[in-house]
Design a protein around this motif. Structure first.
Motif, PDB file in Angstrom:
ATOM      1  N   LEU A 279       0.831  -1.207   0.000  1.00  0.00           N
ATOM      2  CA  LEU A 279       0.000   0.000   0.000  1.00  0.00           C
ATOM      3  C   LEU A 279       0.864   1.253   0.000  1.00  0.00           C
ATOM      4  CD1 LEU A 279      -2.845  -1.007   2.479  1.00  0.00           C
ATOM      5  CD2 LEU A 279      -3.130  -0.374   0.079  1.00  0.00           C
TER       6      LEU A 279
ATOM      7  N   GLN B 109       2.230   1.892  -3.307  1.00  0.00           N
ATOM      8  CA  GLN B 109       1.161   2.115  -4.287  1.00  0.00           C
ATOM      9  C   GLN B 109       1.115   1.009  -5.339  1.00  0.00           C
ATOM     10  OE1 GLN B 109       1.658   6.059  -5.935  1.00  0.00           O
ATOM     11  NE2 GLN B 109       1.216   7.076  -3.960  1.00  0.00           N
TER      12      GLN B 109
ATOM     13  N   CYS C  66      -1.193  -1.480  -4.915  1.00  0.00           N
ATOM     14  CA  CYS C  66      -2.523  -2.054  -4.749  1.00  0.00           C
ATOM     15  C   CYS C  66      -3.499  -1.342  -5.676  1.00  0.00           C
ATOM     16  CB  CYS C  66      -2.979  -1.957  -3.305  1.00  0.00           C
ATOM     17  SG  CYS C  66      -1.929  -2.867  -2.140  1.00  0.00           S
ATOM     18  N   GLN C  67      -4.534  -2.049  -6.106  1.00  0.00           N
ATOM     19  CA  GLN C  67      -5.543  -1.507  -7.018  1.00  0.00           C
ATOM     20  C   GLN C  67      -6.885  -1.443  -6.302  1.00  0.00           C
ATOM     21  OE1 GLN C  67      -3.597  -4.244  -8.081  1.00  0.00           O
ATOM     22  NE2 GLN C  67      -2.113  -2.829  -9.022  1.00  0.00           N
ATOM     23  N   TYR C  68      -7.690  -0.558  -6.763  1.00  0.00           N
ATOM     24  CA  TYR C  68      -9.038  -0.393  -6.216  1.00  0.00           C
ATOM     25  C   TYR C  68     -10.041  -0.688  -7.327  1.00  0.00           C
ATOM     26  CZ  TYR C  68     -13.172   1.691  -4.061  1.00  0.00           C
ATOM     27  OH  TYR C  68     -14.422   1.890  -3.547  1.00  0.00           O
TER      28      TYR C  68
ATOM     29  N   THR D 159     -13.561  -2.626  -3.463  1.00  0.00           N
ATOM     30  CA  THR D 159     -12.538  -3.380  -2.755  1.00  0.00           C
ATOM     31  C   THR D 159     -11.167  -2.911  -3.193  1.00  0.00           C
ATOM     32  OG1 THR D 159     -13.966  -5.327  -2.622  1.00  0.00           O
ATOM     33  CG2 THR D 159     -11.616  -5.675  -2.275  1.00  0.00           C
ATOM     34  N   CYS D 160     -10.291  -2.746  -2.208  1.00  0.00           N
ATOM     35  CA  CYS D 160      -8.886  -2.475  -2.468  1.00  0.00           C
ATOM     36  C   CYS D 160      -8.121  -3.781  -2.289  1.00  0.00           C
ATOM     37  CB  CYS D 160      -8.355  -1.405  -1.514  1.00  0.00           C
ATOM     38  SG  CYS D 160      -6.587  -1.043  -1.691  1.00  0.00           S
ATOM     39  N   TYR D 161      -7.450  -4.259  -3.328  1.00  0.00           N
ATOM     40  CA  TYR D 161      -6.761  -5.548  -3.288  1.00  0.00           C
ATOM     41  C   TYR D 161      -5.309  -5.363  -3.685  1.00  0.00           C
ATOM     42  CZ  TYR D 161      -7.570  -5.463  -8.352  1.00  0.00           C
ATOM     43  OH  TYR D 161      -7.602  -5.101  -9.680  1.00  0.00           O
ATOM     44  N   CYS D 162      -4.483  -6.230  -3.137  1.00  0.00           N
ATOM     45  CA  CYS D 162      -3.041  -6.197  -3.373  1.00  0.00           C
ATOM     46  C   CYS D 162      -2.617  -7.560  -3.923  1.00  0.00           C
ATOM     47  CB  CYS D 162      -2.272  -5.889  -2.101  1.00  0.00           C
ATOM     48  SG  CYS D 162      -2.700  -4.308  -1.342  1.00  0.00           S
TER      49      CYS D 162
ATOM     50  N   GLU E 210      -7.071  -8.080   0.694  1.00  0.00           N
ATOM     51  CA  GLU E 210      -8.164  -7.290   0.164  1.00  0.00           C
ATOM     52  C   GLU E 210      -8.937  -6.656   1.321  1.00  0.00           C
ATOM     53  OE1 GLU E 210     -10.992  -9.594  -1.973  1.00  0.00           O
ATOM     54  OE2 GLU E 210     -11.413 -10.965  -0.290  1.00  0.00           O
TER      55      GLU E 210
ATOM     56  N   SER F  45     -11.367   3.915  -1.024  1.00  0.00           N
ATOM     57  CA  SER F  45     -10.103   4.036  -1.749  1.00  0.00           C
ATOM     58  C   SER F  45      -9.045   3.253  -0.987  1.00  0.00           C
ATOM     59  CB  SER F  45      -9.691   5.510  -1.906  1.00  0.00           C
ATOM     60  OG  SER F  45      -9.466   6.095  -0.644  1.00  0.00           O
ATOM     61  N   CYS F  46      -7.906   3.055  -1.617  1.00  0.00           N
ATOM     62  CA  CYS F  46      -6.815   2.353  -0.944  1.00  0.00           C
ATOM     63  C   CYS F  46      -6.158   3.224   0.120  1.00  0.00           C
ATOM     64  CB  CYS F  46      -5.783   1.909  -1.972  1.00  0.00           C
ATOM     65  SG  CYS F  46      -6.353   0.575  -3.073  1.00  0.00           S
TER      66      CYS F  46
END
Length: 301
Positions: free
Chosen positions: A122, A125, A127-129, A162-165, A182, A188-189
């Motif tokens: 995170l 940066q 991770c995606q949202y 959902t914010c997932y990595c 997740e 937002s992330c």
């Protein structure tokens, strides 16, 4: 020789109950108010952290609720004189449960949740949202998104909002053995980072509530015991140990007055007894005299 004081039976009254001083009550009042503020802060932050995401189970607000109730009862016990002992006893009971729950919440939030979250992707940066584009964040809409990691690539199913990595997702095991990868329900992330700070803030507040609860419980227990301590006075404690000591009349007692001073003159005294003191001398003479029998008069020749 020591003189002893004789008091009337049943007239010895116990001394009034010892009461805490105003300074002690004032200090305890400030301590309880600080504990109440800390408990309310735990409740607010705990509820806010719990409702931010569906992926984390934050339990810091549970101890805050119990400590809030105990602090409120302690505040009422310090302000009210009538039911002080009962209220302080209930406050100590709830504060004791709150101390235990704060320690448990500290372990759950700090060890089981805080140490398990890996914030490195995170912060980098990576991770995606995912958002479905609808107006409702919590809508039940799932989709498969591609996930690439430095070692492997696969697809994973995520929920809208959902914010997932992908760096934390284990493609081989389907993510079941990995850490939190997740965070569903966030906007937002960047909100995940804020949530991470709130979790550690809750852990620190629970640690502070643990020690503050112990201190508050000890202070309230001392005030409760001081309020209920009553000295027991034995009526015979004021009697000197010397049996030959003269008796001194207690000035606080009233002398017993006889209803009728001359009532004893109508009761003849028995042999070997004398009339009670304080009556006329003629009453004694009247009771002790034995007149000769009446002799009839005979005429002179």
């Amino acid at each position: 020789m020591t003189a002893r004081t004789q008091g009337a039976t049943g007239r010895d009254k116990p001394e009034p109950k010892s009461r805490p001083s105003e300074a002690t009550v004032r200090r305890a009042l400030w301590l309880v108010l600080a504990m109440l503020s800390l408990s309310l802060l735990l409740v607010v932050l705990g509820v806010y952290s719990t409702t931010r995401t569906e992926s984390l189970n934050v339990s810091g607000h549970i101890s805050g609720v119990i400590l809030t109730l105990g602090s409120f009862l302690g505040l009422l016990g310090l302000l009210l004189e009538e039911n002080r002992k009962q209220l302080l006893t209930a406050a100590i009971l709830f504060l004791s449960f709150g101390i235990i729950s704060s320690f448990v919440c500290l372990v759950i939030d700090g060890v089981c949740v805080g140490l398990t979250m890996d914030m490195r992707p995170l912060k980098a940066q990576r991770c995606q949202y995912y958002s479905s584009g609808g107006s409702f964040v919590y809508e039940s809409f799932y989709t498969s998104v591609p996930c690439w990691s430095p070692t492997e690539s696969c697809s994973m199913t995520v929920k809208s909002g959902t914010c997932y990595c992908c760096d934390l997702y284990d493609c081989a095991n389907g993510g079941y053995l990995s850490s939190y990868y997740e965070f569903a329900g966030v906007r937002s992330c960047e909100e995940v980072l804020t949530l991470y700070i709130l979790i550690w803030t809750l852990a620190g507040l629970n640690l502070a509530a643990f020690f503050a609860g112990i201190l508050t419980t000890a202070v309230l227990g001392g005030i409760k015991d001081l309020r209920s301590r009553t000295p027991v006075i034995d009526p015979f404690e004021r009697t000197a140990s010397s049996p030959t000591a003269p008796l001194l009349t207690d000035p606080n007692t009233r002398p017993v007055h006889q209803l009728h001073p001359g009532a004893a003159m109508y009761l003849p005294a028995t042999e070997g007894t004398s009339a009670p003191q304080g009556f006329p001398w003629w009453s004694t003479r009247h009771s002790e005299s034995n007149p000769p029998p009446f002799a009839p008069l005979t005429g002179c020749a």
